[in-house]
Design a protein around this motif. Structure first.
Motif, PDB file in Angstrom:
ATOM      1  N   ALA A 106       0.831  -1.204   0.000  1.00 37.00           N
ATOM      2  CA  ALA A 106       0.000   0.000   0.000  1.00 37.00           C
ATOM      3  C   ALA A 106       0.868   1.258   0.000  1.00 37.00           C
ATOM      4  O   ALA A 106       0.577   2.234  -0.708  1.00 37.00           O
ATOM      5  CB  ALA A 106      -0.922  -0.002   1.218  1.00 37.00           C
ATOM      6  N   VAL A 107       1.943   1.239   0.792  1.00 35.34           N
ATOM      7  CA  VAL A 107       2.847   2.395   0.845  1.00 35.34           C
ATOM      8  C   VAL A 107       3.585   2.550  -0.482  1.00 35.34           C
ATOM      9  O   VAL A 107       3.731   3.659  -1.008  1.00 35.34           O
ATOM     10  CB  VAL A 107       3.851   2.243   2.008  1.00 35.34           C
ATOM     11  CG1 VAL A 107       4.848   3.397   2.013  1.00 35.34           C
ATOM     12  CG2 VAL A 107       3.119   2.189   3.340  1.00 35.34           C
ATOM     13  N   ASN A 150      -1.338   4.857 -12.042  1.00 38.06           N
ATOM     14  CA  ASN A 150      -1.982   3.536 -12.103  1.00 38.06           C
ATOM     15  C   ASN A 150      -3.268   3.481 -11.275  1.00 38.06           C
ATOM     16  O   ASN A 150      -3.344   2.773 -10.255  1.00 38.06           O
ATOM     17  CB  ASN A 150      -0.994   2.475 -11.616  1.00 38.06           C
ATOM     18  CG  ASN A 150      -1.390   1.075 -12.067  1.00 38.06           C
ATOM     19  OD1 ASN A 150      -2.469   0.876 -12.637  1.00 38.06           O
ATOM     20  ND2 ASN A 150      -0.541   0.111 -11.809  1.00 38.06           N
ATOM     21  N   PRO A 151      -4.313   4.203 -11.679  1.00 36.51           N
ATOM     22  CA  PRO A 151      -5.561   4.210 -10.909  1.00 36.51           C
ATOM     23  C   PRO A 151      -6.159   2.810 -10.720  1.00 36.51           C
ATOM     24  O   PRO A 151      -6.776   2.530  -9.692  1.00 36.51           O
ATOM     25  CB  PRO A 151      -6.491   5.092 -11.759  1.00 36.51           C
ATOM     26  CG  PRO A 151      -5.582   5.905 -12.622  1.00 36.51           C
ATOM     27  CD  PRO A 151      -4.391   5.048 -12.878  1.00 36.51           C
ATOM     28  N   LYS A 152      -5.960   1.919 -11.697  1.00 34.90           N
ATOM     29  CA  LYS A 152      -6.503   0.560 -11.574  1.00 34.90           C
ATOM     30  C   LYS A 152      -5.895  -0.177 -10.387  1.00 34.90           C
ATOM     31  O   LYS A 152      -6.594  -0.906  -9.666  1.00 34.90           O
ATOM     32  CB  LYS A 152      -6.248  -0.219 -12.865  1.00 34.90           C
ATOM     33  CG  LYS A 152      -7.061   0.255 -14.054  1.00 34.90           C
ATOM     34  CD  LYS A 152      -6.796  -0.625 -15.274  1.00 34.90           C
ATOM     35  CE  LYS A 152      -7.646  -0.168 -16.464  1.00 34.90           C
ATOM     36  NZ  LYS A 152      -7.387  -0.992 -17.670  1.00 34.90           N
ATOM     37  N   VAL A 194      -9.684  -5.008  -2.442  1.00 33.98           N
ATOM     38  CA  VAL A 194      -9.165  -6.155  -1.697  1.00 33.98           C
ATOM     39  C   VAL A 194      -9.101  -5.858  -0.206  1.00 33.98           C
ATOM     40  O   VAL A 194      -9.465  -6.690   0.629  1.00 33.98           O
ATOM     41  CB  VAL A 194      -7.767  -6.546  -2.232  1.00 33.98           C
ATOM     42  CG1 VAL A 194      -7.124  -7.614  -1.349  1.00 33.98           C
ATOM     43  CG2 VAL A 194      -7.881  -7.042  -3.663  1.00 33.98           C
ATOM     44  N   SER A 195      -8.639  -4.673   0.149  1.00 33.57           N
ATOM     45  CA  SER A 195      -8.486  -4.308   1.566  1.00 33.57           C
ATOM     46  C   SER A 195      -8.719  -2.809   1.703  1.00 33.57           C
ATOM     47  O   SER A 195      -7.874  -2.011   1.298  1.00 33.57           O
ATOM     48  CB  SER A 195      -7.086  -4.687   2.064  1.00 33.57           C
ATOM     49  OG  SER A 195      -6.863  -4.170   3.359  1.00 33.57           O
ATOM     50  N   ARG A 196      -9.844  -2.434   2.269  1.00 28.24           N
ATOM     51  CA  ARG A 196     -10.169  -1.020   2.420  1.00 28.24           C
ATOM     52  C   ARG A 196      -9.104  -0.262   3.237  1.00 28.24           C
ATOM     53  O   ARG A 196      -8.711   0.843   2.834  1.00 28.24           O
ATOM     54  CB  ARG A 196     -11.549  -0.893   3.081  1.00 28.24           C
ATOM     55  CG  ARG A 196     -12.116   0.523   3.119  1.00 28.24           C
ATOM     56  CD  ARG A 196     -12.439   1.041   1.736  1.00 28.24           C
ATOM     57  NE  ARG A 196     -13.357   0.204   1.002  1.00 28.24           N
ATOM     58  CZ  ARG A 196     -14.686   0.260   1.106  1.00 28.24           C
ATOM     59  NH1 ARG A 196     -15.249   1.109   1.927  1.00 28.24           N
ATOM     60  NH2 ARG A 196     -15.446  -0.522   0.363  1.00 28.24           N
ATOM     61  N   PRO A 197      -8.621  -0.806   4.374  1.00 27.81           N
ATOM     62  CA  PRO A 197      -7.569  -0.083   5.118  1.00 27.81           C
ATOM     63  C   PRO A 197      -6.313   0.159   4.282  1.00 27.81           C
ATOM     64  O   PRO A 197      -5.725   1.247   4.347  1.00 27.81           O
ATOM     65  CB  PRO A 197      -7.287  -1.008   6.306  1.00 27.81           C
ATOM     66  CG  PRO A 197      -8.539  -1.796   6.492  1.00 27.81           C
ATOM     67  CD  PRO A 197      -9.068  -2.000   5.114  1.00 27.81           C
ATOM     68  N   GLU A 198      -5.879  -0.838   3.489  1.00 28.18           N
ATOM     69  CA  GLU A 198      -4.683  -0.649   2.667  1.00 28.18           C
ATOM     70  C   GLU A 198      -4.940   0.390   1.579  1.00 28.18           C
ATOM     71  O   GLU A 198      -4.036   1.156   1.221  1.00 28.18           O
ATOM     72  CB  GLU A 198      -4.252  -1.979   2.058  1.00 28.18           C
ATOM     73  CG  GLU A 198      -3.674  -2.947   3.074  1.00 28.18           C
ATOM     74  CD  GLU A 198      -3.003  -4.121   2.402  1.00 28.18           C
ATOM     75  OE1 GLU A 198      -1.797  -4.026   2.085  1.00 28.18           O
ATOM     76  OE2 GLU A 198      -3.680  -5.138   2.198  1.00 28.18           O
ATOM     77  N   GLY A 199      -6.155   0.412   1.047  1.00 31.16           N
ATOM     78  CA  GLY A 199      -6.499   1.435   0.070  1.00 31.16           C
ATOM     79  C   GLY A 199      -6.422   2.828   0.677  1.00 31.16           C
ATOM     80  O   GLY A 199      -5.929   3.771   0.043  1.00 31.16           O
ATOM     81  N   ILE A 200      -6.891   2.972   1.916  1.00 28.56           N
ATOM     82  CA  ILE A 200      -6.825   4.270   2.603  1.00 28.56           C
ATOM     83  C   ILE A 200      -5.373   4.677   2.843  1.00 28.56           C
ATOM     84  O   ILE A 200      -4.994   5.840   2.657  1.00 28.56           O
ATOM     85  CB  ILE A 200      -7.606   4.197   3.932  1.00 28.56           C
ATOM     86  CG1 ILE A 200      -9.104   4.012   3.654  1.00 28.56           C
ATOM     87  CG2 ILE A 200      -7.356   5.448   4.774  1.00 28.56           C
ATOM     88  CD1 ILE A 200      -9.927   3.744   4.892  1.00 28.56           C
ATOM     89  N   ILE A 201      -4.526   3.697   3.238  1.00 29.66           N
ATOM     90  CA  ILE A 201      -3.106   3.987   3.473  1.00 29.66           C
ATOM     91  C   ILE A 201      -2.437   4.450   2.180  1.00 29.66           C
ATOM     92  O   ILE A 201      -1.639   5.398   2.180  1.00 29.66           O
ATOM     93  CB  ILE A 201      -2.394   2.741   4.042  1.00 29.66           C
ATOM     94  CG1 ILE A 201      -2.888   2.467   5.467  1.00 29.66           C
ATOM     95  CG2 ILE A 201      -0.875   2.929   4.029  1.00 29.66           C
ATOM     96  CD1 ILE A 201      -2.424   1.141   6.028  1.00 29.66           C
ATOM     97  N   ALA A 202      -2.771   3.802   1.060  1.00 27.89           N
ATOM     98  CA  ALA A 202      -2.195   4.198  -0.229  1.00 27.89           C
ATOM     99  C   ALA A 202      -2.599   5.632  -0.586  1.00 27.89           C
ATOM    100  O   ALA A 202      -1.765   6.421  -1.047  1.00 27.89           O
ATOM    101  CB  ALA A 202      -2.647   3.233  -1.320  1.00 27.89           C
ATOM    102  N   ILE A 203      -3.855   5.976  -0.349  1.00 28.33           N
ATOM    103  CA  ILE A 203      -4.331   7.327  -0.673  1.00 28.33           C
ATOM    104  C   ILE A 203      -3.681   8.367   0.239  1.00 28.33           C
ATOM    105  O   ILE A 203      -3.284   9.454  -0.212  1.00 28.33           O
ATOM    106  CB  ILE A 203      -5.863   7.385  -0.564  1.00 28.33           C
ATOM    107  CG1 ILE A 203      -6.492   6.528  -1.671  1.00 28.33           C
ATOM    108  CG2 ILE A 203      -6.366   8.820  -0.663  1.00 28.33           C
ATOM    109  CD1 ILE A 203      -7.988   6.361  -1.555  1.00 28.33           C
TER     110      ILE A 203
END
Length: 527
Positions: free
Chosen positions: A125-126, A380-382, A390-399
């Protein structure tokens, strides 16, 4: 018994000829991919184009010869664009060499200490957030260069806006200049060259003649742009490469060393070393997955990168990493040994030393278009959307990482992203549900634990135990636990002594915990 059918060992000359058959053509492809990217990343960082070429040459000739990942190709990378541009803006280009020397020394020490594999221990995610943030910054900064509008963001910077945000906000202004020519300016001509280059990059892979597709799209785009501007006589900005490669070398001077802010240099060096090492190790892992001919020695690779960056710093060029674009081109083109990476450095050296006037014909807008396209691919928006699903928390961390890289700086974004990942893991690992069910008719109570019973869950378990009837028979099934540590076991053992003294009984179902782990291991082996 000796097997008479064994293939005789090849002589050293036989090995060399065999390697040349595969690696010579691969090295040409890698050279063609590297040439525009070396110059483009240098100009995007605020450095002379020749400094990127020198880094590419060192990455091929020096690092290619001693690399721990033979098929990986090293050179200036988009991943270091943000850090490098900030160092040049704050400390000056002359100080960049000192920073890169120090970063190389850190990598050498880390390689000798065998810390190579540890640089891979960064959350996906990072990494995705960092790459997406870098992509946004490259896209925004090079969009202005693509229309020869270098000063678009300057008024915003004067009122305190971060450079990345200022570049994003002024994209509409540069877009308008590229569409509507004002005061006989050449912005629309540069924009036409840039857009044409992007179209070539997008559609080159669909060319019906397969043999032509071997030529990288970036090379085709740059050659066409140079031919168009030369034929039409358009007065737009072009690449400026010195007539002699030696003119691009900038050794550290006593004056530069005396004027340095060493605390800022140390922080910048650590940042470069960490990010360059992490990017290189991730690239090594990707190259290993692409082919089965070689495997990476991570500690040797880290040491080689350190030696390469030390050398780049001494001559005042850009820092380097292992680069996935060039490495994947090497593998796809059939590279089998380190010879392909080494030869690509030799071709760069020969080209820059003998044909610098050819590079002067390349329009800056075409190089910027290559980087605009590269930046969009890095965003890479996809991949971010897939991570979110796949993982909402990891998506938030990436954002979060992406926003901080763009709005603050790269190091802050990465460190906050790592901190958020650690906090999420700690919360996940420490989550423990405690449920108490009393069965008065049987004088029995069931204490169900679900999750991870660590020291952080001791207060919750203790509160539940304090409410247990003194003379009841307490059953504690452990089949829903992923983990139980010593502190929780010690709490149950001590509580059992007190409970027994009051006439009660404690029954812990150890077999259910063992069965859980047996089932988990069986599933792992079956997969």
């Amino acid at each position: 018994m000796t097997n008479s059918a064994q293939t005789p060992a090849l002589s050293p000359w036989g090995n060399l000829l065999g390697a040349l058959r595969t690696d010579f053509p691969a090295s040409i492809i890698v050279f063609l991919v590297a040439l525009p990217l070396c110059m483009g990343i240098a100009t995007a960082s605020g450095a002379p184009p020749v400094s990127g070429l020198i880094t590419g040459i060192i990455g091929g000739l020096l690092v290619g010869a001693i690399s721990g990942s033979p098929l990986q190709v090293s050179g200036p990378a988009a991943g270091l664009f943000v850090v490098t541009s900030e160092i040049i803006a704050e400390l000056g280009f002359a100080a960049l060499g000192i920073v890169v020397v120090c970063a190389g020394a850190i990598q050498i020490v880390a390689g000798v200490a065998k810390l190579g594999s540890y640089f891979r221990a960064v959350s996906p995610a990072v990494i995705q957030g960092m790459l997406s943030g870098i992509g946004v910054l490259i896209f925004a900064s090079q969009f202005h260069v693509m229309v020869d509008d270098h000063d678009a963001a300057r008024p915003w910077l004067n009122i305190g806006w971060e450079k990345g945000i200022a570049n994003i906000l002024t994209i509409p202004e540069s877009l308008w200049k590229g569409l509507v020519p004002l005061d006989n300016s050449p912005h629309h001509l540069a924009a036409a060259v840039g857009v044409s280059s992007i179209l070539v990059l997008m559609f080159w892979k669909y060319v019906p003649i397969k043999s032509l597709r071997i030529i990288p799209g970036a090379v085709v785009a740059v050659i066409l742009a140079a031919a168009i501007t030369k034929t039409m006589g358009w007065n737009i900005e072009h690449v400026d490469v010195p007539a002699s490669l030696l003119d691009g070398i900038l050794f550290p001077t006593r004056e530069v060393l005396g004027d340095l802010e060493w605390r800022a240099v140390a922080l910048a060096a650590v940042t470069v070393a960490l990010i360059a090492s992490a990017e290189t190790m991730l690239c090594c892992a990707a190259v290993d997955q692409m082919q089965s001919h070689t495997r990476t020695d991570y500690n040797r690779e880290l040491l080689a990168q350190g030696v390469g960056n030390f050398a780049c710093g001494v001559v005042g060029s850009l820092p380097m990493t292992g680069v996935i674009v060039r490495s994947s081109a090497n593998v796809d083109a059939g590279g089998r040994t380190r010879l392909s990476a080494w030869l690509h450095g030799l071709w760069l050296l020969i080209f820059v030393a003998l044909l610098p006037w050819v590079l002067d014909m390349i329009p800056m807008s075409s190089l910027a278009a290559v980087l605009v396209y590269t930046g969009w691919k890095l965003i890479n928006p996809k991949a971010v959307l897939k991570l979110w699903r796949v993982s909402r928390p990891e998506g938030i961390i990436a954002i979060i990482t992406l926003l901080l890289v763009v709005g603050v700086d790269l190091l802050t974004g990465v460190l906050v992203g790592i901190a958020c990942t650690a906090a999420w893991l700690l919360w996940t690992f420490a989550k423990l549900d405690v449920d108490v069910e009393e069965i008065p008719s049987e004088s029995r109570t069931v204490l169900r634990l679900e999750g991870a019973a660590t020291f952080l869950g001791v207060p919750k378990i203790a509160d539940a135990l304090d409410k247990i009837t003194p003379d009841t028979e307490l059953h504690v099934p452990l089949d829903r636990l992923r983990y139980i540590d010593h502190s929780c076991l010690e709490l149950l053992v001590n509580w059992e002594k007190m409970h027994s003294a009051q006439g009660g009984v404690l029954v812990i179902d150890w077999e259910s915990l063992a069965a859980t782990f047996r089932d988990s291991n069986n599933k792992t082996h079956e997969q």
